[in-house]
Write an enzyme that holds these catalytic residues in place. Structure first.
Site, PDB file in Angstrom:
ATOM      1  N   ASP A   2       0.830  -1.207   0.000  1.00  0.00           N
ATOM      2  CA  ASP A   2       0.000   0.000   0.000  1.00  0.00           C
ATOM      3  C   ASP A   2       0.862   1.255   0.000  1.00  0.00           C
ATOM      4  O   ASP A   2       0.652   2.171  -0.781  1.00  0.00           O
ATOM      5  CB  ASP A   2      -0.974   0.004   1.198  1.00  0.00           C
ATOM      6  N   ASP A  57       7.003   4.022   3.433  1.00  0.00           N
ATOM      7  CA  ASP A  57       7.287   5.207   4.247  1.00  0.00           C
ATOM      8  C   ASP A  57       8.793   5.199   4.538  1.00  0.00           C
ATOM      9  O   ASP A  57       9.584   5.625   3.712  1.00  0.00           O
ATOM     10  CB  ASP A  57       6.408   5.099   5.500  1.00  0.00           C
ATOM     11  N   PHE A  65       0.669  12.054   6.924  1.00  0.00           N
ATOM     12  CA  PHE A  65      -0.153  10.880   7.191  1.00  0.00           C
ATOM     13  C   PHE A  65      -1.407  10.886   6.320  1.00  0.00           C
ATOM     14  O   PHE A  65      -2.127  11.881   6.262  1.00  0.00           O
ATOM     15  CB  PHE A  65      -0.521  10.813   8.672  1.00  0.00           C
ATOM     16  N   ARG A  87      -9.979   2.170   6.277  1.00  0.00           N
ATOM     17  CA  ARG A  87      -9.518   1.400   5.115  1.00  0.00           C
ATOM     18  C   ARG A  87     -10.583   1.342   4.030  1.00  0.00           C
ATOM     19  O   ARG A  87     -10.257   1.153   2.864  1.00  0.00           O
ATOM     20  CB  ARG A  87      -9.190  -0.052   5.525  1.00  0.00           C
TER      21      ARG A  87
HETATM   22  P1  IMP Z   1       7.489   1.583   6.440  1.00  0.00           P
HETATM   23  O1  IMP Z   1       7.892   2.739   7.312  1.00  0.00           O
HETATM   24  O2  IMP Z   1       7.843   1.844   4.993  1.00  0.00           O
HETATM   25  O3  IMP Z   1       8.055   0.296   6.956  1.00  0.00           O
HETATM   26  O4  IMP Z   1       5.918   1.493   6.502  1.00  0.00           O
HETATM   27  C1  IMP Z   1       5.316   0.613   7.383  1.00  0.00           C
HETATM   28  C2  IMP Z   1       3.817   0.686   7.381  1.00  0.00           C
HETATM   29  O5  IMP Z   1       3.432   1.899   8.014  1.00  0.00           O
HETATM   30  C3  IMP Z   1       3.070   0.710   6.075  1.00  0.00           C
HETATM   31  O6  IMP Z   1       2.907  -0.562   5.477  1.00  0.00           O
HETATM   32  C4  IMP Z   1       1.742   1.240   6.543  1.00  0.00           C
HETATM   33  O7  IMP Z   1       0.969   0.210   7.124  1.00  0.00           O
HETATM   34  C5  IMP Z   1       2.139   2.217   7.624  1.00  0.00           C
HETATM   35  N1  IMP Z   1       2.104   3.605   7.129  1.00  0.00           N
HETATM   36  C6  IMP Z   1       3.142   4.378   6.742  1.00  0.00           C
HETATM   37  N2  IMP Z   1       2.712   5.598   6.367  1.00  0.00           N
HETATM   38  C7  IMP Z   1       1.362   5.588   6.523  1.00  0.00           C
HETATM   39  C8  IMP Z   1       0.335   6.567   6.282  1.00  0.00           C
HETATM   40  O8  IMP Z   1       0.552   7.712   5.858  1.00  0.00           O
HETATM   41  N3  IMP Z   1      -0.940   6.172   6.563  1.00  0.00           N
HETATM   42  C9  IMP Z   1      -1.262   4.932   7.034  1.00  0.00           C
HETATM   43  N4  IMP Z   1      -0.329   3.982   7.264  1.00  0.00           N
HETATM   44  C10 IMP Z   1       0.968   4.317   7.003  1.00  0.00           C
HETATM   45 MG    MG Z   2       0.651  -1.720   5.949  1.00  0.00          MG
END
Ligand code: IMP
Ligand code: MG
Length: 180
Positions: free
Chosen positions: A103, A106, A155, A168
């Site tokens: 999805d 981040d 966010f 969602r």
């Molecule tokens: P990562 O920091 O790339 O490991 O992201 C981990 C997880 O954080 C993602 O798969 C999402 O579930 C959640 N996440 C990161 N940014 C957002 C956002 O802006 N909205 C909702 N969930 C987020």
């Molecule tokens: Mg996720």
């Protein structure tokens, strides 16, 4: 579209469903072209990627398979830090073209760990498709192959993305309002 409120936070419309749909169709065309006659296995990372994976899969008009996985992360011993495990992968991916469907990327920690674990299983070709990408938040050496939208480090919710398990099911994507 109007503002929505979750947990006392206000979100404003950011990317409309029509725009998401159009972009997903473009990504499907790119994936189709890159797959070159192979039969790709799409791996949808639960929970957030399921609406994206569902639309992308149906937009992909070639023979393709889909499966659903989940990442489990926990603190290992102090020497290993965070340890991750892939749950739900029942297919043998060795020698296959695999497209991971996320999805959002981040910090990139989740996808970096997942890619490392999947690479060990020796797919012929491993690609990453993410609906959303926050390039300024990236802390890992991963580059998604297919990106729906690059967004600022803010966010967002909707179209699979949650806030404490909610939102969602919104068809459009919303972003946190600045005054929060
Ligand atoms: P990562 O920091 O790339 O490991 O992201 C981990 C997880 O954080 C993602 O798969 C999402 O579930 C959640 N996440 C990161 N940014 C957002 C956002 O802006 N909205 C909702 N969930 C987020
Ligand atoms: Mg996720």
């Amino acid at each position: 579209m109007k503002e929505v409120t979750y947990n006392g936070l206000t979100f404003v419309p950011y990317i409309e469903k029509e725009k998401i749909d159009a972009r997903i169709r473009e990504l499907a065309e790119q994936i189709k072209a890159d797959c070159n006659g192979t039969r790709p296995l799409l791996l949808c990372v639960l929970n957030g990627a399921f609406p994206f994976a569902s639309d992308l899969f149906r937009a992909l008009d070639i023979d393709a398979e889909i499966s659903f996985i989940r990442m489990k992360s926990y603190e290992g011993t102090s020497s290993t830090g965070v340890v991750s495990e892939v749950l739900g992968l029942t297919e043998d991916i060795s020698g296959r073209t695999v497209v991971v469907i996320e999805d959002i990327i981040d910090t990139g920690n989740t996808i970096a760990r997942l890619v490392k674990l999947l690479e060990e299983k020796q797919p012929a070709n491993l690609k990453v498709a993410t609906l959303l990408f926050k390039p300024d938040a990236l802390r890992c050496d991963v580059r998604p192959d297919y990106v729906g939208f690059q967004i600022p480090t803010k966010f967002i919710i909707g179209f699979g993305l949650d806030i404490d398990g909610l939102a969602r099911n919104l068809s459009d994507i919303y972003i946190l309002k600045d005054e929060n």
